[in-house]
Scaffold this active site. Structure first.
Site, PDB file in Angstrom:
ATOM      1  N   CYS A  56      -6.485   1.876  -3.516  1.00 52.21           N
ATOM      2  CA  CYS A  56      -6.359   0.512  -2.997  1.00 52.21           C
ATOM      3  C   CYS A  56      -7.657  -0.031  -2.397  1.00 52.21           C
ATOM      4  CB  CYS A  56      -5.244   0.449  -1.958  1.00 52.21           C
ATOM      5  SG  CYS A  56      -3.643   1.047  -2.543  1.00 52.21           S
ATOM      6  N   ASN A  91      -4.743  -1.370  -8.541  1.00 52.00           N
ATOM      7  CA  ASN A  91      -4.676  -0.169  -9.386  1.00 52.00           C
ATOM      8  C   ASN A  91      -3.297  -0.097 -10.022  1.00 52.00           C
ATOM      9  OD1 ASN A  91      -4.811   1.102  -6.209  1.00 52.00           O
ATOM     10  ND2 ASN A  91      -2.915   1.397  -7.341  1.00 52.00           N
TER      11      ASN A  91
END
Length: 508
Positions: free
Chosen positions: A53, A243
């Protein structure tokens, strides 16, 4: 009266792969994202540089890979990875250019001095209606100030609820009363090829679908706020994720399931319904924003301390020039390869990997391959992984044997046209030896260009050891240290250890 400034709204979902209707997932309900894609451009080959992240967000905001900007892993209080102080960022550059900058929702990068948004409303809420309210207030203030704006919206969804083993925040106290919750059943969800179809997996995907749908609702509410404020005709809207989905075989890996992500761009007065097949990287996003704002692509911060190093040159390209192309451009007009760099997730998740991906092949250089591949805590604890690990032997994740997921070799090479799941490793096969050496060399040259500390030979960092080259240090060209034959006599030495080349910023 509508503003004539060139505004930007950047919407970032958390852990969302290509689970979107317009990307071919017919089982999910994402009407607002589908509408956005239908009115703009949808890239089908957009790739994050990393798959964690904080790191991924830092590449979006700086146009630099994590080994360049220093955001090696999560900006979480126990790990505290942070971007280097001297790095230029989008909020800093756009503020300098006179933009009103802001972020609402998830931030997850640091420090504040680097990511210096003028308006910072950090929140862990999943109440996307509240987020949209705060966005509209920001739009109104920007109009009153008669300034162009750059607003980032960081959604928490569809990230796991890390306080539970299989939840995704689908409790009203977390998402509020104004947003309806999607009604979905286990038989309704779509289990991708890279996951194992089990009852536990479907149970978690039900909750994941609800969180995805809530993200979609939030995007629609922000879009409606832009329309009410008369700003759609001069605002570039970008939607992406940091992601891939929060499941094993995806998040924290540089396999395509972890890095091949949604990227939807709506440009005012642009063509609609474009499906763009050209390869783009997340390091291309900042150059694109600068190009849209008619700012120099090599723009630098004006407040840098003269005693600190300069922010590295950005290698990304603006994809604004190819935004409306639905055809595959020739190599002479567009670069059809991307690099990737992953080092940490949580502190205990150390597993540095560097990749080169072309349209046909994918190469992984696994620096610490002798270590077990680590699990992110929420993935290890998940109900879906418990289901996977308790299946009959041999245990598989999708089409990958669990053993091959945990124990990986120093190099991996995949033929993506015939092996999209990246299961059959061609490294070591005689007929692919030249390609392996070519890709290894291309990754090495890129690591040199970007001053990567994890450019290793003989198990050592060439970038750090370059300081000793002037004193005659030579390092074998082999990737790893050979304890059975550690000597250097008669061994081929690397050409990549240079006296002057690429040790900038390394303490002498």
């Amino acid at each position: 009266m509508a503003s004539q400034h060139k505004n930007i709204v950047l919407l970032i979902a958390d852990d969302l792969g290509q689970y979107i209707g317009s990307y071919g997932c017919a089982s999910i309900s994402t009407p607002n994202l589908d509408r956005l894609a239908a009115s703009g451009t949808q890239f089908t080959n957009a790739f994050a540089s990393t798959t964690s992240c904080s790191g991924s967000r830092s590449t979006i905001f700086t146009g630099l890979h994590t080994h360049e900007n220093g955001q090696y892993g999560l900006n979480w209080f126990k790990t505290h990875f942070q971007t280097f102080q001297h790095i230029d960022s989008a909020p800093k550059l756009f503020s300098q250019a006179g933009y009103k900058t802001g972020i609402i929702g998830k931030v997850h990068v640091g420090p504040d001095e680097v990511y210096s948004w003028q308006v910072r409303e950090e929140s862990g809420t999943r109440d996307v209606a509240w987020v949209a309210d705060r966005c509209e207030a920001f739009f109104e203030e920007a109009r009153a100030d008669e300034r162009p704006f750059f607003l980032t919206v960081g959604y928490i969804d569809p990230h796991r609820d890390v306080s539970t083993r299989g939840g995704f925040g689908n409790h009203e106290e977390q998402y509020g009363s104004r947003v309806p919750l999607l009604d979905v059943k286990p038989e309704d969800v779509e289990v991708p090829r890279w996951l194992t179809d089990l009852p536990e997996m479907r149970q978690e995907l039900v909750e994941y679908y609800k969180a995805i749908n809530r993200t979609d609702t939030g995007v629609g509410l922000v879009y409606d706020a832009l329309e009410r404020q008369g700003l759609l005709d001069n605002t570039l809207v970008i939607f992406t994720s940091d992601n891939g989905p929060p499941f094993v075989n995806s998040k924290t890996t540089l396999y395509d399931a972890g890095i091949k992500l949604p990227l939807i761009v709506q440009q005012p007065s642009g063509k609609s319904g474009i499906v763009n097949p050209n390869m783009v990287s997340f390091i291309d996003i900042l150059p694109t924003l600068l190009k849209w704002a008619e700012l120099p692509l090599d723009l630098r911060s004006s407040d840098r301390d003269s005693r600190s190093p300069a922010s590295p040159d950005r290698q990304g390209r603006s994809f604004l020039t190819i935004l409306e192309r639905a055809d595959l451009l020739p190599d002479s007009d567009w670069q059809h390869h991307i690099f990737g760099s992953h080092t940490f997730h949580e502190m205990q998740n150390y597993w540095p990997t560097r990749i080169l991906r072309t349209r046909h092949y994918k190469y992984h250089r696994n620096v610490a391959w002798r270590l077990d591949f680590p699990f992110a805590a929420d993935l290890y604890a998940s109900i879906s992984f418990e289901g996977i690990r308790n299946t009959d032997s041999p245990v598989v994740i999708g089409r990958r044997i669990l053993k091959d997921y945990i124990f990986r070799p120093p190099e991996e090479l995949y033929d993506l046209e015939n092996d999209a799941d990246e299961v059959r490793n061609l490294a070591g096969e005689k007929e692919h030896e030249n390609r392996l050496l070519e890709f290894r060399e291309r990754v090495t040259e890129w690591q040199k260009l970007t001053n990567d500390l994890w450019l290793y030979r003989d198990g050592q960092s060439l970038t750090v050891n370059s300081r000793y080259a002037k004193d005659g240090l030579q390092i074998p060209e082999r990737l790893d240290f050979d304890v059975n034959s550690p000597g250097t006599k008669g061994v081929v030495m690397t050409k990549h250890l240079t006296v002057d080349g690429y040790s900038a910023g390394i303490e002498k």
